[in-house]
Write an enzyme that holds these catalytic residues in place. Structure first.
Site, PDB file in Angstrom:
ATOM      1  N   LYS A  51       0.844  -1.206   0.000  1.00  0.00           N
ATOM      2  CA  LYS A  51       0.000   0.000   0.000  1.00  0.00           C
ATOM      3  C   LYS A  51       0.871   1.244   0.000  1.00  0.00           C
ATOM      4  O   LYS A  51       0.633   2.194  -0.748  1.00  0.00           O
ATOM      5  CB  LYS A  51      -0.929  -0.011   1.229  1.00  0.00           C
ATOM      6  CG  LYS A  51      -2.069  -1.010   1.082  1.00  0.00           C
ATOM      7  CD  LYS A  51      -2.761  -1.307   2.402  1.00  0.00           C
ATOM      8  CE  LYS A  51      -3.707  -2.496   2.224  1.00  0.00           C
ATOM      9  NZ  LYS A  51      -4.251  -3.009   3.463  1.00  0.00           N
ATOM     10  N   GLN A  95      -4.330  -1.845   9.736  1.00  0.00           N
ATOM     11  CA  GLN A  95      -4.234  -3.173   9.130  1.00  0.00           C
ATOM     12  C   GLN A  95      -4.767  -4.243  10.095  1.00  0.00           C
ATOM     13  O   GLN A  95      -4.324  -4.337  11.229  1.00  0.00           O
ATOM     14  CB  GLN A  95      -2.769  -3.469   8.759  1.00  0.00           C
ATOM     15  CG  GLN A  95      -2.575  -4.762   8.015  1.00  0.00           C
ATOM     16  CD  GLN A  95      -3.232  -4.781   6.640  1.00  0.00           C
ATOM     17  OE1 GLN A  95      -3.149  -3.828   5.879  1.00  0.00           O
ATOM     18  NE2 GLN A  95      -3.930  -5.868   6.332  1.00  0.00           N
ATOM     19  N   ASP A 118     -11.365   2.343   4.448  1.00  0.00           N
ATOM     20  CA  ASP A 118     -11.562   0.893   4.428  1.00  0.00           C
ATOM     21  C   ASP A 118     -13.063   0.559   4.434  1.00  0.00           C
ATOM     22  O   ASP A 118     -13.453  -0.579   4.192  1.00  0.00           O
ATOM     23  CB  ASP A 118     -10.899   0.289   5.673  1.00  0.00           C
ATOM     24  CG  ASP A 118     -10.086  -0.936   5.351  1.00  0.00           C
ATOM     25  OD1 ASP A 118      -9.956  -1.245   4.164  1.00  0.00           O
ATOM     26  OD2 ASP A 118      -9.592  -1.577   6.296  1.00  0.00           O
TER      27      ASP A 118
END
Ligand code: NDP
Length: 293
Positions: A51, A95, A118
């Site tokens: 990312k 994450q 997200d």
């Protein structure tokens, strides 16, 4: 059979991102993404690294924050509070999975919904259900939808069967596909581990999506002739011929199913390529929403 590869579709998303970033920079705004990694799980490290690299490549402002496994819940929440008020950061991604002593739900709730690129904050899940375009949909389901659209596959009025009901993939993909609009307007059935007669159900699918987490689980008996199959699964299976000792396979037994399909995504090289692309697109949109640019 058409093979729906992820890379060219992800590249088209990145080209759009580059145009948007240039436009935003010209207006004095650089989209910024903060990615938080707690602990040193190798797979999570690899995702976070990928990312970060993509942000650098595109010219996004990227902040990679790595914290030790021992980080306390209070310190993680305090870090999120800082990022929530940092004007150079438009998207925050923590994450997952987090170490077991940390409460993932509380962490997601703490992220400002405007920065939740997200798409897992209840406000964004609610907006998705309400078809409110100011929300953020989770990246992997958005990527699946984009693959269908870019491949010219009709979804309107089609029966989509999604196997898997996680918030991250199955449930939110079902919401996306049943919404009104392009790449949607489908009739959706969601199956899970308690579903009876799974094969009977999946054989009715015009578009079958597997998001189960079981290697090669969907076989020829699950798929009707001419179906479109989207394989979200990423599973490691032992393979002594590989240096790593394993290879990646999907939830669909590709070799058994491919010949029956109108179109199918491979693993690796399919849906997996889309997730980061949609994260970048969400971050850019978060920047536009925050700045009005
Ligand atoms: P989860 O484990 O959270 O959910 C799996 C779902 O599959 C659950 O709803 C479960 O049902 C259902 N399921 C499990 N076994 C069966 C079965 N035998 N029959 C029917 N349904 C079953 O996984 P995720 O949704 O997070 O991920 C799914 C897969 O997608 C994984 O392989 C993951 O690695 C991959 N993935 C890929 C991404 C990408 O970028 N391509 C991103 C995210 C995930 P129940 O709810 O009843 O337990």
């Amino acid at each position: 059979m058409k093979l729906i590869k992820g890379a060219p579709i992800a590249d088209a998303v990145y080209e759009e991102c580059q145009r948007d970033i240039a436009e935003l920079k010209a207006a004095g705004h650089t989209p910024g993404l903060a990615v938080v990694l707690v602990g040193d799980d190798p797979a999570s490290k690899a995702y976070v690294g990928a990312k970060d690299r993509k942000c650098q490549e595109l010219g996004l402002h990227s902040v990679k924050i790595e914290k030790p496994e021992s980080l306390s819940q209070a310190d993680l929440l305090a870090l999120i509070d800082e990022l929530n008020v940092d004007d150079s950061i438009h998207g925050i991604l923590v994450q997952m999975p987090l170490p077991s002593h940390l409460d993932e739900d509380e962490v997601i709730l703490r992220i400002s919904p405007e920065k939740d690129v997200d798409g897992l904050h209840p406000i964004n899940v609610g907006k998705l259900a309400m078809e409110d375009p100011t929300g953020f949909a989770p990246c992997t389901p958005s990527g699946c939808q984009r693959m269908l659209v870019e491949s010219g596959l009709e979804t309107e009025g089609k029966h989509v069967v999604v196997v898997g009901r996680s918030l991250l993939v199955g449930k939110t993909l079902a919401l996306l596909m049943m919404a009104k609009g392009k790449g949607a307007n489908s009739t959706v059935t969601v199956a899970h581990s308690r579903t009876r007669n799974l094969e009977e159900l999946t054989r009715q699918a015009d578009i079958l999506v597997a998001a189960i987490g079981r290697a090669n689980y969907i076989g020829a008996n699950h798929v009707k002739d001419g179906a479109v199959v989207i394989d979200v699964g990423i599973n490691r299976v032992d393979d002594s011929s590989k240096k790593s000792g394993y290879r990646l396979v999907g939830d669909v037994d590709f070799d058994a199913v491919a010949d029956k399909c109108e179109a199918i995504t491979p693993v690796p090289g399919g849906v997996g390529r889309m997730t980061i692309a949609m994260l970048m697109a969400n971050t850019i949109r978060a920047c536009r929403l925050a700045t009005g640019a």
